[in-house]
Design an enzyme around this catalytic site. Structure first.
Site, PDB file in Angstrom:
ATOM      1  N   GLN A   1      96.838  47.578  74.334  1.00 11.46           N
ATOM      2  CA  GLN A   1      95.398  47.357  74.229  1.00 11.46           C
ATOM      3  C   GLN A   1      94.995  46.064  74.941  1.00 11.46           C
ATOM      4  OE1 GLN A   1      95.251  49.050  69.742  1.00 11.46           O
ATOM      5  NE2 GLN A   1      93.304  48.174  70.369  1.00 11.46           N
TER       6      GLN A   1
ATOM      7  N   ARG B   1      90.716  49.374  63.434  1.00  9.97           N
ATOM      8  CA  ARG B   1      89.342  49.804  63.687  1.00  9.97           C
ATOM      9  C   ARG B   1      88.334  48.838  63.073  1.00  9.97           C
ATOM     10  NH1 ARG B   1      87.624  55.675  65.475  1.00  9.97           N
ATOM     11  NH2 ARG B   1      85.675  54.966  66.316  1.00  9.97           N
ATOM     12  N   CYS B   2      88.627  47.556  63.210  1.00  8.45           N
ATOM     13  CA  CYS B   2      87.680  46.554  62.738  1.00  8.45           C
ATOM     14  C   CYS B   2      87.995  45.267  63.446  1.00  8.45           C
ATOM     15  CB  CYS B   2      87.764  46.355  61.235  1.00  8.45           C
ATOM     16  SG  CYS B   2      89.058  45.250  60.673  1.00  8.45           S
TER      17      CYS B   2
ATOM     18  N   GLU C   1      83.659  49.984  65.739  1.00  5.92           N
ATOM     19  CA  GLU C   1      84.338  49.729  64.475  1.00  5.92           C
ATOM     20  C   GLU C   1      83.400  49.673  63.281  1.00  5.92           C
ATOM     21  OE1 GLU C   1      86.321  46.398  66.144  1.00  5.92           O
ATOM     22  OE2 GLU C   1      87.988  47.646  66.769  1.00  5.92           O
TER      23      GLU C   1
END
Ligand code: FES
Ligand code: FES
Lengths: 163, 804
Positions: free
Chosen positions: B235, B382-383, B758
């Protein structure tokens, strides 16, 4: 381990490959036949990323040995549509944002293709149940379901027009 | 030249900001032509596989590789001893700790990497893994962070117990750090004096991002040219290049890192894993490319987990419900190594956003990080850096306080929201919220679902249940969240010392099409589609004529990558800024071509026009051509720009969610009847993509709230390492979501965008959880821990006497 010759028809083409008896079909498709559309997400039959169609059934190709496919007719995502003439399902997945990272997509579309053969007029519930063997981590399924329902409607309309 | 196209058509043709442009990525993905790491096959490539520890804590007495090496097709077996001369048996983590690459004397969690087998194919490698003989001596296992802080057992023998860690003094040999923000004494004083105080303890269980594609890498060391190419599920490819250079000693210009298509990341692919390092070493040792791709069990057992926060809260208020103070303490289980991926100065990420969307006059947060015998990680799943934990915490505290006050939880939120006129708002714990209009969003949401009507229906259902007419009860889950994304300003955000800016480089081609390269990398977010839209609006070249490229460190400008919803806030801003540089030069060229002064032309959709005489213009296509083909006095040829964007602040997306749920008290099965999500992510780039992100984030929120857990037994065995045990929702469990929005642009972002990927996860988890808990509120429930799987819901019903 000794290799065995396996003959099968893949996307309409006759293929002959050498595989060890323990080799999984998914790896033969991906690595020996260069069809890397189907993916590996679990190798335990849970995720459906490896879904292909074998003799009229959706099969998770991570859970089948290549030698078991002797004489089989296999369709993979590469066998649906061409760049100039995408399959209706492929078009609809694009149109309705039915994919994000794309990893589940080949399995999902291949599964949907089979589903629509079995049930050309599915309800939303039929679609949700019918693809529940295929996991998608990105889309939340809503747009996948929409894509499949819209593809079904389009296919039916085309059929009607042809009659 | 006659202009036959209307202005409106020209705008539409651009497919710029606000257009639900179809994704350019989809043609290849729908045809099975994506190109993921496991699709990479290089000539002569070998396969690597790990010998992993079956024990959660054990000394490694000996490793015998003879039988494995004797197997035909095995090329090498690496152990810590082989890596030690290269100083690669340990590696630094992103959190300032270090982590074993291969077991160095002991193992600290089940599934830890012990040896790396390199063989001709995956089958031989798997056989060889079985043949490596490892002698272990079991040690006492600690899976509970509270017990860990009491235990004599030293988990990390490599650390000096008296020396400070990366984040200051350590209180105990199994303690990692204490991090405090705010005024504890002041907060306690307020809470002690308050009319009403609610206290609660909650556990935010350990979970895992579990993208559909597992992690993997292919390393290829070209000894002739001295160049290393590393493909992988990264990522943050540029950070990986820098880390690879620092670790291996190979100069950074001789390393090329490529992130090909990535099959979902969700935070799982931010860190550096032993598999990457081992594939590099193996390629250096063998001289041929080496691929390592983990399987699902390895992914769930050993790569970065998320959450695992034990949170204790105290919240005080006046009788009327005005919140006066908030106290939060977290015991954070980080597993065997502190491998969190947080900006350096924030060992608990942005947990200090835990005052949420509320105007809270005084607050305190303390976090203690603790080692246990579990897998390392602690990533932002996802945050953005622990925001999910923070929002869950405050949204549960609000509900508990509402119970304490005997007040409606929607009203309690309304009373305490930060008001529109208070923005930019300085929170007690140090954040400057850039913009917001919470009341408008909240009222819109409540009205959309007919909140009053729902409460009436719920009351009737409770009465019917009590009369024995039904065995289902109804829950209304509320949540309001403020995210903090777009890390971040270089002055306080860095990872391993690298400032968290991001970048974009644009080249306009002579025929008026363009390529833009960014320091980020899409994992399904559709960057190739949306970044082209930002640019289209900025430079007047249709999005369809702009190629977006990311992920190849040889071509893309340096950037910190994609996670924490930072791509749009940071790289999106860089894109707009680079676009503006292009436009500035284009203006000069246009003025020259039109034979007027620079100030006499202005930008109009896809061209520069003479002010007051729009029939005289030069299109961006004409300008691009001239840039390369005409000698323009005082200007260099070409039309290119690069921007490195250091954001002045984070962005603060927010949203209001409502979930309506039925629960069968006898089976514990919840049924979601309605989920309404209002998101405000500032300027909306592509509504279709935003909606898709929201569906996905909510689905992962549903997963986490209702069952997706990484659990261990007392021996440290991971009980949830297959998809049989680890809950991933299917199309059957996931409802249709209703999406809605308000638009409150970020005042400091060049296009006002805030990021969205997110938010739905951050706001969704408390919403689902609150729905379950709200269903039981009329029966005396106050708080139960997630995940609310069928058994736990049934148990709650049972504990409350609903089966009697
Ligand atoms: S890889 Fe075959 S079902 Fe997951
Ligand atoms: S699109 Fe990513 S898993 Fe389905």
């Amino acid at each position: 381990m000794t290799n065995q010759i396996v003959k099968m028809t893949v996307n309409g083409e006759k293929k002959e490959i050498l595989a060890e008896p323990r080799e999984l079909l998914i790896y033969v498709l991906r690595e020996k036949l260069g069809l890397s559309g189907a993916h590996v997400g679990c190798e335990t039959s849970h995720c459906g990323a490896c879904t292909v169609e074998i003799d009229g059934k959706s099969v998770k190709s991570c859970t089948m040995f290549a030698v078991q496919a002797e004489g089989a007719k296999i369709t993979t995502i590469e066998g649906l549509g061409t760049p100039d003439n995408l399959h209706v399902l492929q078009e609809n997945f694009k149109e309705h944002h039915g994919l994000q990272c794309g990893y589940c997509t080949p399995g999902m579309i291949t599964r949907a293709h089979r589903l629509l053969q079995e049930n050309p007029n599915p309800t939303e519930e039929d679609v949700r149940f019918g693809i529940s063997g295929n996991i998608c981590r990105c889309t939340g399924y809503q747009n996948i379901v929409k894509s499949i329902l819209s593809a079904a409607a389009e296919l039916n309309a085309a059929k009607e027009a042809a009659q | 030249m006659k202009d036959e196209v209307t202005r409106e058509e020209r705008v539409t043709n651009l497919k710029g900001l606000g257009s639900s442009r179809k994704r350019v990525e989809d043609a290849r993905f729908t045809q099975g032509k994506g190109h993921y790491v496991d699709d990479i096959n290089l000539p002569g490539m070998l396969t690597g596989d790990f010998v992993r520890s079956p024990y959660a804590h054990a000394r490694v007495k000996s490793i015998n590789i003879d039988a494995a090496m004797a197997l035909d097709g095995v090329v090498a077996v690496l152990t810590a001893k082989d890596l030690e001369p290269l100083s690669l048996h340990w590696m630094p983590t992103l959190a300032g700790d270090k982590q074993m690459v291969l077991a160095d004397g002991k193992v600290l969690f089940q599934g830890q990497e012990v040896a790396f087998v390199v063989a001709k194919d995956r089958y031989i490698a798997a056989d060889a893994v079985e043949l490596v003989e490892v002698e272990y001596e079991e040690l006492p296992v600690i899976v509970d962070p509270f017990k860990s802080l009491q235990s004599d057992v030293v988990l990390r023998e490599d650390l000096d117990p008296n020396a400070p860690g990366a984040h200051g003094p350590r209180k105990h040999h199994n303690h990692i750090f204490t991090w405090e923000v705010g005024d504890e004494d002041g907060t306690n004083a307020v809470i002690d004096d308050a009319d009403v105080v609610a206290t609660e303890e909650m556990y935010y269980h350990r979970t895992h991002p579990c993208p559909l594609e597992p992690c993997g890498s292919v390393a290829s060391m070209d000894k002739v040219n001295g160049k290393l190419t590393l493909y992988g599920t990264f990522q943050a490819p540029h950070v990986v290049r820098t880390v690879a250079s620092l670790l291996s000693g190979i100069e950074e210009h001789n390393i090329r890192v490529v992130s090909p298509d990535i099959g979902g990341g969700f935070g799982n692919k931010v860190g550096v894993y032993p598999g990457y390092v081992c594939s590099i070493v193996a390629s250096i040792v063998t001289g041929v490319p080496v691929k390592w791709v983990e399987d699902r069990m390895e992914n769930l057992m050993s790569t970065a987990f998320a959450r695992d926060y034990w949170m204790k809260g105290k919240i005080s208020a006046t009788k009327e419900g005005k919140i006066t103070g908030l106290h939060c303490h977290v015991t954070a289980d980080h597993g065997a190594f502190d491998a969190c991926a947080d900006p350096t100065k924030f060992p608990a990420g942005f947990m200090s956003i835990c005052t949420g969307s509320y105007d809270i006059p005084i607050a305190y947060l303390g976090v203690d990080g603790v080692y246990t015998n579990k897998a390392p990680g602690g990533v932002s799943y996802r945050c953005s850096f622990r925001v999910t934990e923070a929002v869950y915490f405050i949204e549960r505290m609000i509900e508990v306080l509402a119970i304490e006050l005997n007040m409606d939880a929607a009203e309690l939120r309304r009373i305490n929201f930060i008001k529109k006129e208070q923005f930019p708002y300085d929170s007690e714990l140090g954040w400057e919220y850039d913009s917001g209009d919470y009341h408008t969003a909240w009222e819109k949401a409540l009205k959309a679902v007919d909140y009053e009507g729902l409460r009436k229906e719920q009351a009737e259902r409770v009465a019917a249940f009590k009369r024995g007419e039904t065995r289902t009860i109804m829950g209304i889950g509320l949540s309001f969240f403020t995210e903090i994304v777009g890390a971040g300003p270089v002055k306080n955000c860095d990872i391993l010392g690298m400032g968290m800016f991001d970048s974009c480089e644009i080249r306009i081609h002579p025929t008026g099409s363009a390529i833009a390269r960014l320091g980020t990398i899409s994992q399904g977010q559709g960057h190739a589609t949306t970044f082209a839209q930002i640019l289209a609006s900025e430079i007047g070249i249709p999005a369809d004529s702009i190629t977006i490229e990311e992920g190849d460190t040889d071509t893309a400008p340096y950037g910190l990558g994609t996670y924490g919803s930072r791509s749009t806030p940071v790289a999106g801003a860089a894109t707009a800024m680079a676009g503006r540089k292009i436009r500035a030069k284009a203006q000069m060229i246009a003025a020259y071509l039109l034979e007027v002064h620079d100030d006499d032309v202005e930008f109009d959709v896809d061209r520069f026009v003479i002010k007051g005489a729009p029939e005289r213009f030069k299109t961006m296509g004409e300008i691009a051509y001239a840039a390369y083909n005409q000698a323009i006095p005082g200007l260099e040829p070409g039309l290119e720009a690069v921007s490195y964007y250091d954001p002045p602040n984070m962005t603060y997306p927010f949203g209001a969610y409502v979930c309506v749920m039925d629960i069968d008290v006898d089976t514990g099965v919840p049924k979601i009847n309605r989920f309404y999500a209002l998101d405000d992510c500032g300027t909306r780039i592509n509504p279709m993509v935003i909606e898709g992100q929201i569906h996905g984030g909510l689905t992962e929120a549903l997963a986490v709230a209702l069952g997706q857990e990484i659990a261990y037994d007392e021996m440290g065995n991971c009980k949830t390492a297959t998809l049989m045990d680890f809950f991933l929702p299917t199309a059957w469990e996931v409802p249709n979501f209703e999406t809605d929005f308000t638009v409150t642009p970020s005042p400091h972002h060049p296009i006002g965008a805030k990021g969205v990927g997110e938010s739905p996860h951050v706001g969704g988890v408390p919403c689902f959880s609150n729905a379950v808990q709200d269903a039981f509120r009329p029966f005396g429930n106050r708080h139960t821990n997630m995940p609310h799987d069928h058994w736990r819901i049934w148990k709650t019903a049972n504990d409350l006497g609903l089966h009697d």
